[in-house]
Design a protein around this motif. Structure first.
Motif, PDB file in Angstrom:
ATOM      1  N   ARG A 128      53.627   9.570  51.505  1.00 44.12           N
ATOM      2  CA  ARG A 128      53.465   9.053  52.855  1.00 44.12           C
ATOM      3  C   ARG A 128      51.995   8.876  53.228  1.00 44.12           C
ATOM      4  O   ARG A 128      51.626   7.975  53.928  1.00 44.12           O
ATOM      5  N   ARG A 129      51.186   9.814  52.693  1.00 39.92           N
ATOM      6  CA  ARG A 129      49.780   9.785  53.017  1.00 39.92           C
ATOM      7  C   ARG A 129      49.163   8.424  52.719  1.00 39.92           C
ATOM      8  O   ARG A 129      48.397   7.887  53.483  1.00 39.92           O
ATOM      9  N   GLY A 130      49.570   7.902  51.547  1.00 36.03           N
ATOM     10  CA  GLY A 130      48.960   6.632  51.138  1.00 36.03           C
ATOM     11  C   GLY A 130      49.622   5.430  51.800  1.00 36.03           C
ATOM     12  O   GLY A 130      49.050   4.360  51.873  1.00 36.03           O
ATOM     13  N   ALA A 131      50.858   5.609  52.253  1.00 36.69           N
ATOM     14  CA  ALA A 131      51.624   4.457  52.737  1.00 36.69           C
ATOM     15  C   ALA A 131      51.101   3.961  54.070  1.00 36.69           C
ATOM     16  O   ALA A 131      50.402   4.659  54.765  1.00 36.69           O
TER      17      ALA A 131
END
Lengths: 285, 266
Positions: free
Chosen positions: A282-285
């Motif tokens: 999620r962090r990168g999304a």
């Protein structure tokens, strides 16, 4: 973002952790951790189950987000940088997971080649040579075409180390390198870590609860208990520590039995819940 | 009273969060496929082709067989009613229209959920449990780019192809009844099927099949990525991915069918 970028220093610590706090939901797992790791040193993080040592390791490689504090690595605070900047640092570090975490659908050689294929424009033949070299370095020369399922536990860990070193990593992280191995194979992994230190002057951070292995490979040791650093020092300093909790851990003294039913129930219910779902992508999304 | 209102609110929030998660996964994959290649990041064609083989080519025999039978069943069922009106000659068009507009894409989707959606959840879930997803991240490889995007590409390409095959095999199945029981010749049955079809019918089916493909991939991969620890959890996310995919495919089907209905009325 100039406030996040320090001048890279040739001397001085490779990793500096300042007041690091990590929370899973409402529960704080690490309560303000501070330490430095010097270049070419091996830091062994010791601690019992649920002490927070694995969480600390996962946070150091960016798999968990700290709730507060800083982690300075290669001149940048990895807790405050963007995904792209973090990935640039990750190309220079390697992590060997507890079970190896090799990709089951690829051969050992392809596993080691993966970071090279993803991040470099090297020719296939060059990658092949690097893969062979890295596997030789961990004592797995000639196993390129084996599938991970055909390897023993110790060999899987060696292959994982080879993959972690594929990009000429400057810092290696190990999660329980000798867990689940028989004493002879575990000694072999310790020997490998010592060899890597001697030959390549790598900075290494090893999480373990195996005392014999820890004293053998460590330059610095850190004992974590319930999310706090209980002791930090050289193996000699650890051995001569008089702190009761440190002595209890090093002398392998069992916890006093919980005799009261209510105390036992309380102990069971105070265990920490699991890590946050989907925390990874999620962090990168 | 307040309690039940709070519970309803919580359920709605959870559902929206879930749909948001699916959308974010699909969005990130769309970025990898359509935007990232222009920024110098290569798309993993080899992985996409191997997924397409897995999702599409390997499904051909079973899908052909199932849809052949479905076509035959449809012919029998519609003939049961049409016979009363002496309108057996409409069997061909009944089969062709219901297959291309509805049953072809739907049966394909259900089969693909069972074969591939569950496999996505199990594969990615296992990788989560064995820390392979974490390993990808520490190697600076974005798991969604590496694992999920090729699956989206494979599904978006293969679902319409499988649906066209399903339609064809279904019509062939129907023709078996037509020739045997309804005084059709093969050629006349096919001609009659083709005459009853408008390009619009086929296209709406194909558009739906692409939407089904996106839904199945998003749910399978999302469930895989959100697997907790332990082998049990892999089973749970696999089951959940199948149940949720079937539900969402039917929902997407309803939405698009209604949409096409109102659009074509104008």
């Amino acid at each position: 973002m100039p406030e996040n970028v320090k001048e890279p220093l040739q001397s001085g610590p490779v990793i500096s952790v300042r007041d690091l706090r990590v929370k899973y939901g409402e529960q704080e797992i690490l309560h303000g951790i501070n330490f430095d790791v010097e270049r070419s040193q091996t830091l062994v993080i010791l601690g019992g189950s649920g002490s927070g040592k694995s969480t600390l390791l996962r946070t150091l490689v960016g798999l968990e987000k700290p709730s507060a504090g800083q982690i300075w690595m290669k001149g940048q605070d990895i807790a405050a940088i963007s995904r792209e900047q973090l990935d640039a640092i990750r190309k220079k570090i390697g992590m060997s997971f507890q079970g190896g975490a090799l990709f089951g659908s690829m051969t050992v050689g392809e596993n080691v080649a993966l970071p090279l294929r993803e991040h470099t424009n090297l020719e296939a033949s060059t990658i092949e040579i690097i893969v062979r070299l890295k596997l030789d370095q961990v004592g797995l020369g000639g196993f390129e075409d084996y599938m991970p399922s055909e390897l023993s536990g110790g060999m899987k860990k060696r292959a994982a180390v080879a993959r972690a070193m594929a990009m000429d990593s400057e810092i290696l992280f190990f999660d329980e390198p000798s867990a689940g191995l028989d004493p002879i194979i575990a000694a072999g992994i310790d020997h490998l870590i010592l060899q890597l230190k001697k030959a390549f002057h790598m900075t290494m951070i090893v999480v373990t609860h195996e005392l014999a292995s820890a004293f053998l490979i460590a330059d610095q040791m850190m004992l974590i208990d319930k999310g706090n650093i209980l002791a930090f020092g050289t193996p000699e300093e650890m051995r001569s520590s008089t702190q009761p909790r440190v002595r209890q851990f090093l002398d392998r003294v069992a916890e006093p039995e919980v005799s009261q039913e209510l105390d036992y129930l309380q102990m069971l219910t105070e265990r920490r819940p699991g890590a946050g779902r989907m925390a990874g992508w999620r962090r990168g999304a | 009273m307040m309690d039940s209102v709070a519970r309803v609110g919580e359920t709605v929030t959870n559902i929206l969060a879930y749909l948001g998660g699916l959308a974010s996964l699909a969005g990130r994959s769309a970025y990898c496929v359509f935007v990232a290649p222009f920024k110098g990041r290569h798309l993993r064609w080899q992985a996409a082709i191997s997924q397409a083989t897995q999702v599409g080519v390997r499904a051909l025999p079973i899908l052909s067989l199932i849809t052949f039978f479905i076509g035959l069943i449809l012919a029998l069922q519609s003939a049961y009613e049409l016979r009363k009106f002496g309108a057996l000659s409409y069997v061909a068009s009944a089969v062709a229209v219901s297959l291309t507009r509805e049953l072809g894409p739907l049966i394909t989707a259900i089969l693909v959920i069972g074969r591939s959606g569950s496999a996505f959840a199990a594969e990615i879930g296992t990788m989560r449990v064995t820390e392979e997803i974490d390993a990808l991240e520490t190697m600076a490889i974005e798991p969604v780019d590496y694992l999920v995007a090729p699956k989206f590409v494979a599904m978006i390409v293969m679902m319409p192809c499988l649906t066209i095959l399903a339609n064809t095999m279904g019509i062939l199945g129907g023709s078996l009844f037509g020739v045997a029981q309804a005084d059709f010749t093969w050629v006349r049955y096919m001609q009659s099927s083709l005459d009853s079809l408008f390009l619009r019918d086929v296209m709406t089916g194909l558009i739906k099949s692409v939407m089904f493909g996106i839904t199945i991939t998003a749910v399978g991969c999302y469930e895989g990525l959100s697997t907790g620890g332990g082998a049990e959890e892999i089973g749970r996310s696999t089951t959940k991915s199948v149940v949720i995919s079937i539900f969402l495919v039917i929902l997407v089907d309803l939405i698009f069918t209604a949409l096409f209905f109102f659009v074509s009325k104008r």
